[in-house]
Design a protein around this motif. Sequence first.
Motif, PDB file in Angstrom:
ATOM      1  N   HIS A  41       0.860  -1.187   0.000  1.00 55.94           N
ATOM      2  CA  HIS A  41       0.000   0.000   0.000  1.00 55.94           C
ATOM      3  C   HIS A  41       0.890   1.229   0.000  1.00 55.94           C
ATOM      4  CE1 HIS A  41       1.068   0.375   4.246  1.00 55.94           C
ATOM      5  NE2 HIS A  41       0.841  -0.931   4.315  1.00 55.94           N
ATOM      6  N   VAL A  42       0.278   2.405  -0.195  1.00 55.18           N
ATOM      7  CA  VAL A  42       1.070   3.635  -0.166  1.00 55.18           C
ATOM      8  C   VAL A  42       1.723   3.741   1.213  1.00 55.18           C
ATOM      9  CG1 VAL A  42       0.947   6.159  -0.219  1.00 55.18           C
ATOM     10  CG2 VAL A  42      -0.322   4.804  -1.911  1.00 55.18           C
ATOM     11  N   GLY A  43       3.008   3.982   1.242  1.00 62.55           N
ATOM     12  CA  GLY A  43       3.743   4.057   2.505  1.00 62.55           C
ATOM     13  C   GLY A  43       4.530   2.785   2.808  1.00 62.55           C
ATOM     14  N   SER A  44       4.244   1.693   2.077  1.00 62.73           N
ATOM     15  CA  SER A  44       4.969   0.430   2.304  1.00 62.73           C
ATOM     16  C   SER A  44       6.451   0.593   2.010  1.00 62.73           C
ATOM     17  CB  SER A  44       4.460  -0.671   1.358  1.00 62.73           C
ATOM     18  OG  SER A  44       3.200  -1.124   1.717  1.00 62.73           O
ATOM     19  N   HIS A  45       7.280  -0.032   2.853  1.00 63.86           N
ATOM     20  CA  HIS A  45       8.708  -0.127   2.560  1.00 63.86           C
ATOM     21  C   HIS A  45       8.932  -1.394   1.749  1.00 63.86           C
ATOM     22  CE1 HIS A  45       8.859   2.873   5.660  1.00 63.86           C
ATOM     23  NE2 HIS A  45      10.135   3.105   5.365  1.00 63.86           N
ATOM     24  N   VAL A  46       9.625  -1.271   0.645  1.00 65.92           N
ATOM     25  CA  VAL A  46       9.837  -2.432  -0.218  1.00 65.92           C
ATOM     26  C   VAL A  46      11.300  -2.535  -0.623  1.00 65.92           C
ATOM     27  CG1 VAL A  46       7.502  -2.307  -1.204  1.00 65.92           C
ATOM     28  CG2 VAL A  46       9.395  -1.150  -2.368  1.00 65.92           C
ATOM     29  N   VAL A  47      11.663  -3.720  -1.114  1.00 67.87           N
ATOM     30  CA  VAL A  47      12.938  -3.875  -1.808  1.00 67.87           C
ATOM     31  C   VAL A  47      12.589  -4.082  -3.276  1.00 67.87           C
ATOM     32  CG1 VAL A  47      15.022  -5.245  -2.069  1.00 67.87           C
ATOM     33  CG2 VAL A  47      14.035  -4.891   0.209  1.00 67.87           C
ATOM     34  N   LEU A  48      13.043  -3.164  -4.109  1.00 66.46           N
ATOM     35  CA  LEU A  48      12.825  -3.307  -5.542  1.00 66.46           C
ATOM     36  C   LEU A  48      13.966  -4.111  -6.131  1.00 66.46           C
ATOM     37  CD1 LEU A  48      11.770   0.340  -6.455  1.00 66.46           C
ATOM     38  CD2 LEU A  48      10.292  -1.665  -6.276  1.00 66.46           C
ATOM     39  N   GLY A  49      13.667  -4.860  -7.169  1.00 63.01           N
ATOM     40  CA  GLY A  49      14.707  -5.630  -7.831  1.00 63.01           C
ATOM     41  C   GLY A  49      14.796  -5.236  -9.290  1.00 63.01           C
ATOM     42  N   PHE A 126      10.909  -4.632 -10.561  1.00 66.77           N
ATOM     43  CA  PHE A 126       9.913  -5.435  -9.850  1.00 66.77           C
ATOM     44  C   PHE A 126      10.042  -5.295  -8.347  1.00 66.77           C
ATOM     45  CE2 PHE A 126      13.482  -8.205 -10.990  1.00 66.77           C
ATOM     46  CZ  PHE A 126      13.806  -8.815  -9.788  1.00 66.77           C
ATOM     47  N   VAL A 127       8.956  -5.647  -7.658  1.00 68.16           N
ATOM     48  CA  VAL A 127       8.990  -5.651  -6.194  1.00 68.16           C
ATOM     49  C   VAL A 127       9.543  -7.002  -5.771  1.00 68.16           C
ATOM     50  CG1 VAL A 127       7.646  -5.598  -4.069  1.00 68.16           C
ATOM     51  CG2 VAL A 127       7.041  -4.084  -5.969  1.00 68.16           C
ATOM     52  N   GLN A 128      10.709  -6.986  -5.132  1.00 73.72           N
ATOM     53  CA  GLN A 128      11.329  -8.221  -4.662  1.00 73.72           C
ATOM     54  C   GLN A 128      10.674  -8.651  -3.358  1.00 73.72           C
ATOM     55  OE1 GLN A 128      13.712 -10.128  -5.777  1.00 73.72           O
ATOM     56  NE2 GLN A 128      14.577 -11.168  -4.006  1.00 73.72           N
ATOM     57  N   GLU A 129      10.382  -7.679  -2.513  1.00 77.42           N
ATOM     58  CA  GLU A 129       9.862  -7.998  -1.192  1.00 77.42           C
ATOM     59  C   GLU A 129       9.133  -6.785  -0.610  1.00 77.42           C
ATOM     60  OE1 GLU A 129      11.729  -9.696   2.990  1.00 77.42           O
ATOM     61  OE2 GLU A 129      13.077  -9.204   1.359  1.00 77.42           O
TER      62      GLU A 129
ATOM     63  N   GLN B 223       6.404 -10.642  -9.120  1.00 76.03           N
ATOM     64  CA  GLN B 223       6.712 -11.570 -10.202  1.00 76.03           C
ATOM     65  C   GLN B 223       5.618 -12.624 -10.325  1.00 76.03           C
ATOM     66  OE1 GLN B 223      10.093 -11.122 -11.594  1.00 76.03           O
ATOM     67  NE2 GLN B 223      11.467 -11.308  -9.880  1.00 76.03           N
ATOM     68  N   LYS B 224       4.940 -12.638 -11.468  1.00 81.45           N
ATOM     69  CA  LYS B 224       3.792 -13.535 -11.630  1.00 81.45           C
ATOM     70  C   LYS B 224       4.142 -14.792 -12.415  1.00 81.45           C
ATOM     71  CE  LYS B 224       1.446 -10.063 -10.031  1.00 81.45           C
ATOM     72  NZ  LYS B 224       1.436  -9.933  -8.594  1.00 81.45           N
ATOM     73  N   PHE B 225       5.391 -14.898 -12.833  1.00 78.46           N
ATOM     74  CA  PHE B 225       5.810 -16.013 -13.686  1.00 78.46           C
ATOM     75  C   PHE B 225       6.855 -16.755 -12.884  1.00 78.46           C
ATOM     76  CE2 PHE B 225       8.141 -17.924 -17.177  1.00 78.46           C
ATOM     77  CZ  PHE B 225       7.143 -18.268 -18.065  1.00 78.46           C
ATOM     78  N   SER B 226       6.431 -17.804 -12.199  1.00 81.96           N
ATOM     79  CA  SER B 226       7.290 -18.349 -11.162  1.00 81.96           C
ATOM     80  C   SER B 226       7.234 -19.874 -11.133  1.00 81.96           C
ATOM     81  CB  SER B 226       6.825 -17.760  -9.833  1.00 81.96           C
ATOM     82  OG  SER B 226       7.583 -18.246  -8.777  1.00 81.96           O
ATOM     83  N   PHE B 227       8.391 -20.510 -11.065  1.00 81.90           N
ATOM     84  CA  PHE B 227       8.464 -21.964 -11.066  1.00 81.90           C
ATOM     85  C   PHE B 227       9.467 -22.439 -10.030  1.00 81.90           C
ATOM     86  CE2 PHE B 227       7.411 -20.620 -15.328  1.00 81.90           C
ATOM     87  CZ  PHE B 227       6.313 -21.417 -15.615  1.00 81.90           C
ATOM     88  N   GLU B 228       9.233 -23.665  -9.530  1.00 79.99           N
ATOM     89  CA  GLU B 228      10.215 -24.257  -8.641  1.00 79.99           C
ATOM     90  C   GLU B 228      11.080 -25.229  -9.425  1.00 79.99           C
ATOM     91  OE1 GLU B 228       7.895 -25.854  -5.469  1.00 79.99           O
ATOM     92  OE2 GLU B 228       7.388 -23.830  -4.812  1.00 79.99           O
ATOM     93  N   GLY B 229      12.358 -25.257  -9.091  1.00 78.45           N
ATOM     94  CA  GLY B 229      13.253 -26.148  -9.808  1.00 78.45           C
ATOM     95  C   GLY B 229      14.471 -26.493  -8.975  1.00 78.45           C
ATOM     96  N   GLU B 230      15.391 -27.247  -9.600  1.00 75.27           N
ATOM     97  CA  GLU B 230      16.619 -27.632  -8.914  1.00 75.27           C
ATOM     98  C   GLU B 230      17.802 -27.020  -9.651  1.00 75.27           C
ATOM     99  OE1 GLU B 230      17.453 -31.830  -8.917  1.00 75.27           O
ATOM    100  OE2 GLU B 230      19.393 -31.502  -7.942  1.00 75.27           O
ATOM    101  N   LEU B 231      18.667 -26.359  -8.904  1.00 78.16           N
ATOM    102  CA  LEU B 231      19.839 -25.731  -9.494  1.00 78.16           C
ATOM    103  C   LEU B 231      20.880 -26.803  -9.811  1.00 78.16           C
ATOM    104  CD1 LEU B 231      21.318 -23.150 -10.246  1.00 78.16           C
ATOM    105  CD2 LEU B 231      22.019 -22.914  -7.870  1.00 78.16           C
ATOM    106  N   LEU B 232      21.202 -26.975 -11.092  1.00 80.16           N
ATOM    107  CA  LEU B 232      22.109 -28.055 -11.496  1.00 80.16           C
ATOM    108  C   LEU B 232      23.551 -27.599 -11.644  1.00 80.16           C
ATOM    109  CD1 LEU B 232      19.992 -29.876 -14.241  1.00 80.16           C
ATOM    110  CD2 LEU B 232      20.174 -30.418 -11.818  1.00 80.16           C
TER     111      LEU B 232
END
Lengths: 133, 285
Positions: A41-49, A126-129, B223-232
């Motif tokens: 929401h507005v005011g949220s602290h985020v980590v952008l990636g 993108f929003v990482q977290e 991120q809406k495009f997301s998969f689980e996998g194994e790092l080889l």
Amino acid sequence: MNKLPAIVTAIEGEQNLHIIAFDFQGATLKMMGLDLPKGLHVGSHVVLGVKPSHIAIGKNISGDLSYSNQIPATIQTLENGALLSSIVLHVGDTKVQSFITCSSSKRMNLQVGDKVILLIKASDLFVQEVLDV
Amino acid sequence: MITIDIDKKLLGSMGEMPLHVGISIENKSFVALSGQSGSGKTTLLRILAGLERAKGKIVVDDEIWLDEKTFLPPQKRGIGFVFQDYALFPNMSVLENLLFVKKDLTLAKHLLEMTELESLQERKPMTLSGGQKQRVSLCRAMMNRPKLLLMDEPLSALDPLMRNKLQHEILMLHKEFGTTTVMVSHDPSEIYRLSNRVIVLAQGKVVSDGDAKSVLLKTQGSQKFSFEGELLDIIKVDVIFIAIIAIGQQLVEVVLDASEAEVLHVGQSVRVSTKAFSPVISAKK
């Protein structure tokens, strides 16, 4: 991957499409995304990636660019490989890394200490977290 | 409205596991029941059907199916049940299998027509393909116009093309008969296409309840495009790193920077994600 601490300043929405504005080191960043991340929401602290390969660098640029995100930065280190350059820059006290081609780096005569502009498309950020959910 | 509030002690792989489910289901809705094996899905379905006893209450509209004093037997509950393994009577023809439930020839013919089985009505189940058998089971389950249709992974033994066809027929029957449907399924495409509600069970409890997209869409921040996998493997190329990751039956490559390469370990489970704006879709040749 680059992690940029930021604060949400505005959210615009059209159905499930959103443009989110952030404050990052006093500069405004914009991101386009689909459904909002949980708890944001507005005011949220985020980590952008943003991936280093998604950051372009401009030097002495003039004219209009469509890039929503144009951030002044200073080159801290510059490592040239055979094909690619890995460049680390400072935005305030945050480190940001960019991968560009060596040929671009040479053409632009990029040097440590150069003041440049980082260019990031709103769709590449993108929003990482979300930190305060 | 179906109100379920039941308790039962199950013997799971990790010892005793209490099954506790308290949910309400709107009439005419299509509910997908999902969760790992051993989470209690099939038991819940069997309790709803009256094939197993449990403590608690099941009330369907104004009718009590289960409480302290009542235990309505399966044949009085107005349910249809479709099992993964068809469970047809082998000595009866397709039509006889349907008429065994109810002597309603008009309805039987109508159902066989809807599912394109008229030409097979005299055949014995043994001579039918898996998809045909399951369509017969589905028709048979609809013969008493069930209030509640229960399906336990009905399509999991079928090939993708047949699945697709039966998904369409299930939806058609669900709508025409105005049935409330509860289906156990693990297949996200099936769940998305058919259900308007997904309930996920884990260790005998409801852990997730919502529409298909909100329950099944795996996201990582924005991120809406997301998969689980194994790092080889992680390979250094020039000034960057390339990660090789196994996702399902495929290998994918992702470009990393040094800081990412440093913290990741070959062999570990990873999540690969990107924004919905980045992937490109092209039709398979």
